[in-house]
Design an enzyme around this catalytic site. Structure first.
Site, PDB file in Angstrom:
ATOM      1  N   ASP A  13     -27.932 -37.791  51.907  1.00  0.00           N
ATOM      2  CA  ASP A  13     -27.379 -36.783  50.995  1.00  0.00           C
ATOM      3  C   ASP A  13     -26.266 -37.434  50.176  1.00  0.00           C
ATOM      4  OD1 ASP A  13     -27.065 -34.118  49.906  1.00  0.00           O
ATOM      5  OD2 ASP A  13     -25.158 -34.064  50.965  1.00  0.00           O
ATOM      6  N   SER A  14     -25.923 -36.791  49.069  1.00  0.00           N
ATOM      7  CA  SER A  14     -24.817 -37.293  48.251  1.00  0.00           C
ATOM      8  C   SER A  14     -23.494 -37.200  49.022  1.00  0.00           C
ATOM      9  CB  SER A  14     -24.732 -36.499  46.951  1.00  0.00           C
ATOM     10  OG  SER A  14     -24.620 -35.118  47.237  1.00  0.00           O
ATOM     11  N   CYS A  59     -30.782 -34.041  49.937  1.00  0.00           N
ATOM     12  CA  CYS A  59     -30.084 -33.652  48.710  1.00  0.00           C
ATOM     13  C   CYS A  59     -31.094 -33.171  47.654  1.00  0.00           C
ATOM     14  CB  CYS A  59     -29.347 -34.888  48.189  1.00  0.00           C
ATOM     15  SG  CYS A  59     -28.437 -34.615  46.681  1.00  0.00           S
ATOM     16  N   GLU A  69     -16.711 -26.667  48.976  1.00  0.00           N
ATOM     17  CA  GLU A  69     -15.993 -27.791  49.599  1.00  0.00           C
ATOM     18  C   GLU A  69     -14.509 -27.489  49.768  1.00  0.00           C
ATOM     19  OE1 GLU A  69     -17.034 -31.694  48.286  1.00  0.00           O
ATOM     20  OE2 GLU A  69     -19.103 -31.409  48.951  1.00  0.00           O
TER      21      GLU A  69
HETATM   22  N1  DGL Z   1     -26.230 -32.370  47.781  1.00  0.00           N
HETATM   23  C1  DGL Z   1     -26.276 -31.851  46.425  1.00  0.00           C
HETATM   24  C2  DGL Z   1     -27.557 -31.026  46.237  1.00  0.00           C
HETATM   25  O1  DGL Z   1     -28.172 -30.572  47.169  1.00  0.00           O
HETATM   26  C3  DGL Z   1     -25.045 -31.019  46.109  1.00  0.00           C
HETATM   27  C4  DGL Z   1     -23.773 -31.812  45.981  1.00  0.00           C
HETATM   28  C5  DGL Z   1     -23.769 -32.774  44.811  1.00  0.00           C
HETATM   29  O2  DGL Z   1     -23.755 -32.330  43.641  1.00  0.00           O
HETATM   30  O3  DGL Z   1     -23.784 -33.969  45.072  1.00  0.00           O
HETATM   31  O4  DGL Z   1     -27.971 -30.841  45.116  1.00  0.00           O
END
Ligand code: DGL
Length: 273
Positions: free
Chosen positions: A6-7, A69, A160
């Site tokens: 994930d990011s 993500c 967040e």
């Molecule tokens: N993890 C990203 C998503 O599911 C959200 C957070 C980001 O923008 O990095 O799109």
């Protein structure tokens, strides 16, 4: 081993359900916190970052990598699966979150009126709408699917910040949902890892007639099904219940905030991509 990418922290909502459904496997969770959020970046850079992360996970010995993500799934998955993987790790697999969620949406939608919410990049990519159109052309069950989408760029920072119960968050969410409600959608896809943390608000604002899909649970159930259908891959996966949490950001912050997302005490290690 299974890699979850994930990011940042958000994918922990997905990982939590995966670990619950499939507790025996070894996992590496990787959050690119240093470069998050991805949601307001451009397609090329999202692809580059995701490719680096996935490459790292395969080098660590992963056989399967899940892009938890939505932004990475929207902007990088197809190219990784079609071009990068065959050239680099022909025996590896990469899965995203768009297929499982759109499959479920087309299955449960009563009138075929589906809404999608996500980051700016996810919505701009059109990936969800494309997949829904594709499934609708395949499936005889629900041939008349209509879908609408809405970017909700303010939600990730609010979540967040821990602003889950604030009036301001509720007002912003209400504004984002208005155009989808005007279309009288009957099913809503939460196309962002963070949004399940606002599930109660989504449900309340959408009303009883809208089925707000529980994305992490659906993704976990589809993974269980996928592994059953791919025994050759399943047999390769090590089952020692070992989990590592890696971050490109500050490991202390990751352990503290990430622990809230997953509801567990965790200890993260720092890596460089
Ligand atoms: N993890 C990203 C998503 O599911 C959200 C957070 C980001 O923008 O990095 O799109």
């Amino acid at each position: 081993m299974i890699g979850i990418f994930d990011s940042g922290f958000g994918g922990l909502t997905v990982f939590k359900e995966i670990k619950k459904a499939l507790p025996d496997y070894n996992y590496i969770y990787l959050g690119d916190n240093l470069r998050a959020p991805y949601g307001d970046r451009g397609q090329e850079i999202i692809y580059q970052f995701t490719e680096q992360a996935v490459n790292f996970l395969f080098k660590q010995g992963c056989d399967l990598v899940i892009l938890a993500c939505n932004t990475a799934s929207s902007d990088a998955l197809k190219k990784l699966q079609q071009e990068w993987l065959p050239a680099n790790y022909p025996n590896g697999r990469i899965l995203g979150v768009i297929r499982p969620l759109t499959e479920e949406a087309t299955k449960v939608s009563r009138f075929g009126k589906i809404g999608v919410v996500g980051t700016t990049a996810t919505i701009k990519s059109g990936a969800y709408l494309r997949e829904l159109k594709h499934l609708s052309s395949l499936a005889r069950l629900c041939p008349t699917i209509k879908a609408w989408q809405q970017a909700c760029p303010l939600l990730v920072p609010l979540i967040e910040e821990g602003w889950l119960d604030k009036t301001e968050t509720r007002m912003i969410l209400k504004k984002y949902l208005r155009p989808l409600k005007d279309q009288q959608i009957d099913t809503l896809i939460l196309g962002c890892t963070h949004y399940p943390l606002l599930m109660k608000e989504f449900k309340r604002l959408c009303g009883k007639r809208v089925n707000v899909l529980n994305a992490p649970k659906i993704i976990a159930a589809k993974l269980v099904d996928y592994l059953q259908r791919h025994p050759e891959l399943e047999q390769k996966l090590v089952k020692q219940k070992a989990v590592r949490y890696l971050t490109t950001g500050d490991p202390k912050t990751f352990s503290k905030l990430g622990g809230k997302f997953i509801g567990l005490e965790i200890s993260a290690e720092k890596i460089v991509l």
